[in-house]
Design a protein around this motif. Structure first.
Motif: not given
Length: 327
Positions: A99-126
């Motif tokens: 249950g620890g991860m309940d403390a973390v909310a995520v906005d914009g997950l759809e962007h990551l899932l869409a990028a992952r579905s292309r199968g060419r890797g994802v570069l996260l800029l932070t």
């Protein structure tokens, strides 16, 4: 700076201090741990005049519309944020409990899932924003392990401790000196790679682009990697919510890549776009960014390849028709 001897008294003392304080913050009750972290932040703000003035100057330049009182308040908040971040990181093991991860909310997950579905890797800029060291742990625990690019610490013993911390949950650290080829390999295998892009780098290694309206020498390797790999590039930050021990991850829309045919120009334009995407996120909660860093050390002007380009003044990440991100 060269790696120091693992038996140096200073090396041993630094490791003992970090491990000891981390253990104390993890062991203390939550209220006391954060009180200790905030107290350390307040003390640093009072005593560390050099970094206090760096923060003030950075904030004055970035937010010229703010009053002196507002800048002073933001300066204090920056140091409090650093103390809270120490507590966040030290206590991050609790996120691995049921249950620890309940403390973390995520906005914009759809962007990551869409990028992952292309199968060419994802570069996260932070960026060094909020409790940034927690971000890979959350990814590994809730979604999948990631690769993170990091510079080896000069203290070899502390480097091993921090690397083990970052690799929890199956994550892998890529050493900065070997980054480009290792990142390309991970992306070609369909992996996800996180890169920090918000720190000063020498002009020889980077590109000077706008950041908060000022020339900032910025790492250009992510732009080269994105162009070579075809991986999707997404901005991502983790911020601390007002409620203690709760966080929110913001994943921005994919940043569209410029491909004009000239590699150096494309690298400059895309570096500016990546930087702009991160700046937009930081502006929402500026007190959580790492303003103690001398980000604007360069004396060089903005890259002339950006002249007449809209990215000279900052770009916007690509948004889909159903974009609902609050970035």
């Amino acid at each position: 700076m060269a790696e120091r001897s693992p038996w140096s008294p200073l090396v041993l003392a630094e490791v003992g201090l970090v491990v000891g304080l981390g253990g104390l913050l993890a062991w203390l009750p939550e209220r006391l741990a954060y009180a200790l972290g905030e107290g350390a932040g307040r003390l640093a703000c009072r005593l560390d005049r050099r970094h206090r003035e760096i923060v003030r100057d950075n904030l004055r330049q970035a937010f010229p519309e703010r009053t002196p009182d507002e800048i002073d308040r933001m300066t204090r908040e920056v140091f409090l944020n650093l103390g809270r971040t120490a507590a966040d990181v030290a206590r991050s093991g609790r996120l691995l409990r049921p249950g620890g991860m309940d403390a973390v909310a995520v906005d914009g997950l759809e962007h990551l899932l869409a990028a992952r579905s292309r199968g060419r890797g994802v570069l996260l800029l932070t960026a060094h924003f909020g409790p940034w060291e927690i971000l890979p742990l959350v990814s590994a625990s809730r979604y999948e392990p990631v690769h993170v690019v990091a510079r080896p610490l000069d203290n070899p013993r502390l480097d091993r401790v921090i690397t083990a911390f970052r690799e929890r949950g199956g994550n892998r650290v890529i050493r900065k000196r070997d980054a480009v080829q290792a990142v390309l390999r991970a992306l070609r295998e369909g992996g996800t790679v996180g890169m920090l892009i918000d720190q000063h780098i020498t002009e020889r290694e980077g590109t000077v682009v706008p950041f908060f309206g000022r020339p900032a020498s910025t790492v250009s390797a992510p732009a080269l990697i994105a162009l070579r790999s075809g991986a999707a590039a997404l901005p991502i930050l983790i911020l601390r919510e007002p409620a203690r021990g709760r966080y929110r991850i913001r994943i921005g829309a994919e940043v569209s890549l410029a491909r004009g045919g000239d590699l150096k120009t494309d690298m400059a334009v895309n570096t500016a776009r990546f930087t702009s995407a991160i700046e937009q996120l930081i502006r929402e909660r500026p007190e959580q960014w790492f303003w103690v860093h001398r980000r604007w050390k360069t004396r060089s002007p903005i890259d002339p390849r950006l002249a007449g380009n809209r990215d000279r003044g900052g770009a916007r990440p690509r948004r889909g028709a159903d974009e609902e991100s609050r970035i």
